[in-house]
Motif scaffolding. Structure first.
Motif, PDB file in Angstrom:
ATOM      1  N   GLY A 199     -30.543 -36.244 -37.030  1.00 11.72           N
ATOM      2  CA  GLY A 199     -31.622 -36.318 -36.053  1.00 11.72           C
ATOM      3  C   GLY A 199     -31.203 -35.939 -34.649  1.00 11.72           C
ATOM      4  O   GLY A 199     -31.996 -35.354 -33.908  1.00 11.72           O
ATOM      5  N   ARG A 200     -29.954 -36.203 -34.289  1.00 11.71           N
ATOM      6  CA  ARG A 200     -29.578 -35.916 -32.908  1.00 11.71           C
ATOM      7  C   ARG A 200     -29.645 -34.425 -32.620  1.00 11.71           C
ATOM      8  O   ARG A 200     -29.823 -34.030 -31.480  1.00 11.71           O
ATOM      9  CB  ARG A 200     -28.192 -36.481 -32.590  1.00 11.71           C
ATOM     10  CG  ARG A 200     -27.059 -35.800 -33.285  1.00 11.71           C
ATOM     11  CD  ARG A 200     -25.757 -36.560 -33.051  1.00 11.71           C
ATOM     12  NE  ARG A 200     -24.741 -36.160 -33.989  1.00 11.71           N
ATOM     13  CZ  ARG A 200     -23.833 -35.214 -33.729  1.00 11.71           C
ATOM     14  NH1 ARG A 200     -23.830 -34.604 -32.578  1.00 11.71           N
ATOM     15  NH2 ARG A 200     -22.952 -34.894 -34.641  1.00 11.71           N
ATOM     16  N   ASP A 244     -34.830 -27.236 -29.237  1.00 10.37           N
ATOM     17  CA  ASP A 244     -34.398 -26.004 -28.577  1.00 10.37           C
ATOM     18  C   ASP A 244     -33.055 -26.159 -27.901  1.00 10.37           C
ATOM     19  O   ASP A 244     -32.254 -25.238 -27.871  1.00 10.37           O
ATOM     20  CB  ASP A 244     -35.440 -25.568 -27.539  1.00 10.37           C
ATOM     21  CG  ASP A 244     -36.704 -25.080 -28.227  1.00 10.37           C
ATOM     22  OD1 ASP A 244     -36.617 -24.730 -29.427  1.00 10.37           O
ATOM     23  OD2 ASP A 244     -37.774 -25.068 -27.585  1.00 10.37           O
ATOM     24  N   GLU A 245     -32.807 -27.358 -27.339  1.00  7.23           N
ATOM     25  CA  GLU A 245     -31.550 -27.539 -26.609  1.00  7.23           C
ATOM     26  C   GLU A 245     -30.335 -27.419 -27.508  1.00  7.23           C
ATOM     27  O   GLU A 245     -29.319 -26.857 -27.114  1.00  7.23           O
ATOM     28  CB  GLU A 245     -31.519 -28.907 -25.936  1.00  7.23           C
ATOM     29  CG  GLU A 245     -32.104 -28.861 -24.542  1.00  7.23           C
ATOM     30  CD  GLU A 245     -32.412 -30.248 -24.034  1.00  7.23           C
ATOM     31  OE1 GLU A 245     -31.530 -31.133 -24.167  1.00  7.23           O
ATOM     32  OE2 GLU A 245     -33.530 -30.446 -23.529  1.00  7.23           O
ATOM     33  N   THR A 246     -30.430 -27.958 -28.710  1.00  2.00           N
ATOM     34  CA  THR A 246     -29.269 -27.898 -29.598  1.00  2.00           C
ATOM     35  C   THR A 246     -29.311 -26.634 -30.464  1.00  2.00           C
ATOM     36  O   THR A 246     -28.345 -26.339 -31.160  1.00  2.00           O
ATOM     37  CB  THR A 246     -29.232 -29.124 -30.549  1.00  2.00           C
ATOM     38  OG1 THR A 246     -30.416 -29.098 -31.353  1.00  2.00           O
ATOM     39  CG2 THR A 246     -29.157 -30.416 -29.780  1.00  2.00           C
ATOM     40  N   ALA A 286     -23.093 -24.577 -34.746  1.00  2.00           N
ATOM     41  CA  ALA A 286     -22.993 -26.017 -34.514  1.00  2.00           C
ATOM     42  C   ALA A 286     -23.280 -26.803 -35.793  1.00  2.00           C
ATOM     43  O   ALA A 286     -23.047 -28.004 -35.862  1.00  2.00           O
ATOM     44  CB  ALA A 286     -23.981 -26.422 -33.425  1.00  2.00           C
ATOM     45  N   MET A 287     -23.810 -26.126 -36.788  1.00  2.56           N
ATOM     46  CA  MET A 287     -24.170 -26.807 -38.037  1.00  2.56           C
ATOM     47  C   MET A 287     -22.905 -27.037 -38.857  1.00  2.56           C
ATOM     48  O   MET A 287     -22.441 -26.149 -39.565  1.00  2.56           O
ATOM     49  CB  MET A 287     -25.181 -25.946 -38.811  1.00  2.56           C
ATOM     50  CG  MET A 287     -25.573 -26.512 -40.166  1.00  2.56           C
ATOM     51  SD  MET A 287     -26.403 -28.101 -40.033  1.00  2.56           S
ATOM     52  CE  MET A 287     -26.092 -28.797 -41.648  1.00  2.56           C
TER      53      MET A 287
END
Ligand code: HEC
Ligand code: HEC
Length: 267
Positions: A53-54, A64-66, A97-98
């Motif tokens: 969730g984060r 969008d930020e992440t 990032a995943m």
């Protein structure tokens, strides 16, 4: 410090619960998702909120930020099959990032997350439902479902909130939750019966429990706290408190399903 420790413990407890519910380990990476029942969807949702969730948002609608994509659309760039999604969650996507889920997470947990993500994209247009939602709403009112369930902030709290149940359960799952409520009852909805030293008993839904105390909510929504040492015995009843829809005709059940399936998140 304490808080971190607590989180760690509750995750351990969750993993223990998953193992208990599922029994023996399943063959890794089977093509078919072996964990796609209602309870799996809910377990997957819990893990998703805690661990994904984060970045993807608590409701999986992306951020969008992440740069983490919306996972509710049913369209996936990297995960077009269940097995593909399993690998993305297990191993991550290189150079992004995943990152993959913790190696400690079982394959079962990963499949449950796949089931949860799949459950987010149930398009009413994909189903040709026999029932009528408007009639179903009347059946709902007539059958006193709201004594236990809340919709849009109105109703009882001794059953799950149904405000967005149509986003969570497909029509088959809705029908079986009506006709066979005992089939899959999450521990959250088990009944605890406390037999007190004076011979009296109190029973209700388990709200909190630790080593020494248990707190339950009875069917009138009264909260009770007990020291376990004061109780003669404590029984757990793993069937649902929800009555099976025996008094409803087949077409009333169809109408109810159409109504419940129409209750979904705003998109
Ligand atoms: C640190 C942030 C972050 C975390 C935590 C994270 N993700 Fe992701 N996820 C991303 C990003 C960024 C992408 C897009 C990668 C790319 O460029 O293809 C992605 C992509 C995905 C995709 C592929 C979507 C597609 O279109 O194919 C899936 C499925 C997914 N994530 C599921 C999860 C699950 C389930 C978890 C928790 C176990 C999780 N993610 C945790 C950031 C994250
Ligand atoms: C006495 C309380 C009670 C009544 C009355 C009741 N339910 Fe339930 N219901 C529950 C409980 C507790 C659960 C969760 C346990 C389970 O899965 O059976 C539940 C589960 C459900 C679910 C599955 C929800 C989910 O998130 O998985 C649906 C759908 C549902 N009820 C619909 C109805 C409808 C429609 C009626 C009226 C015909 C009704 N219920 C009457 C207590 C009740």
């Amino acid at each position: 410090m304490r808080k971190v420790l607590f989180v760690g413990l509750s995750q351990a407890a969750l993993v223990a619960a998953l193992v208990l519910v599922a029994g023996p380990a399943t063959p890794a990476r089977a093509q078919e998702n072996p964990f796609d029942t209602l309870i799996d969807v809910r377990m997957g949702e819990r893990v998703f909120r805690a661990q994904c969730g984060r970045c993807h948002g608590r409701d999986a609608r992306g951020n969008d930020e992440t740069g983490a994509p919306d996972l509710t659309t049913g369209q996936f760039a990297r995960a077009s099959t269940d097995a593909g999604m399993f690998s993305v969650i297990r191993d991550g996507i290189e150079n992004t990032a995943m990152i993959g889920i913790s190696p400690r997470a079982s394959d079962q947990t990963v499949w449950q997350i796949v089931s949860y993500i799949n459950s987010l994209n149930l398009d009413p247009g994909d189903y040709d439902l026999p029932g009528d939602a408007a009639r179903g709403e009347q059946v709902y009112a007539g059958a006193d479902c709201s004594s236990c369930h809340m919709i849009g902030g109105e109703g009882g709290r001794t059953g799950p909130d149904l405000s967005t149940v149509g986003s969570r359960l497909d029509p088959d799952e809705l029908a079986s939750s009506l006709t066979d409520p005992d089939a899959e009852v999450a521990p959250r909805w088990w009944t605890v019966r406390v037999n007190r030293a004076d011979g009296s008993t109190v029973e209700g839904l388990r709200m909190n429990e630790d080593t020494f105390t248990v707190r339950i909510m009875d069917s009138d929504e009264n909260l009770w706290s007990f020291m376990k040492s004061d109780a003669r015995s404590l029984e757990r009843i793993k069937t649902s408190t929800m009555p099976a829809a025996e008094n409803l005709t087949g077409s009333e059940v169809d109408d109810l399903v159409a109504y419940l399936f129409s209750l979904r998140r705003e998109s």
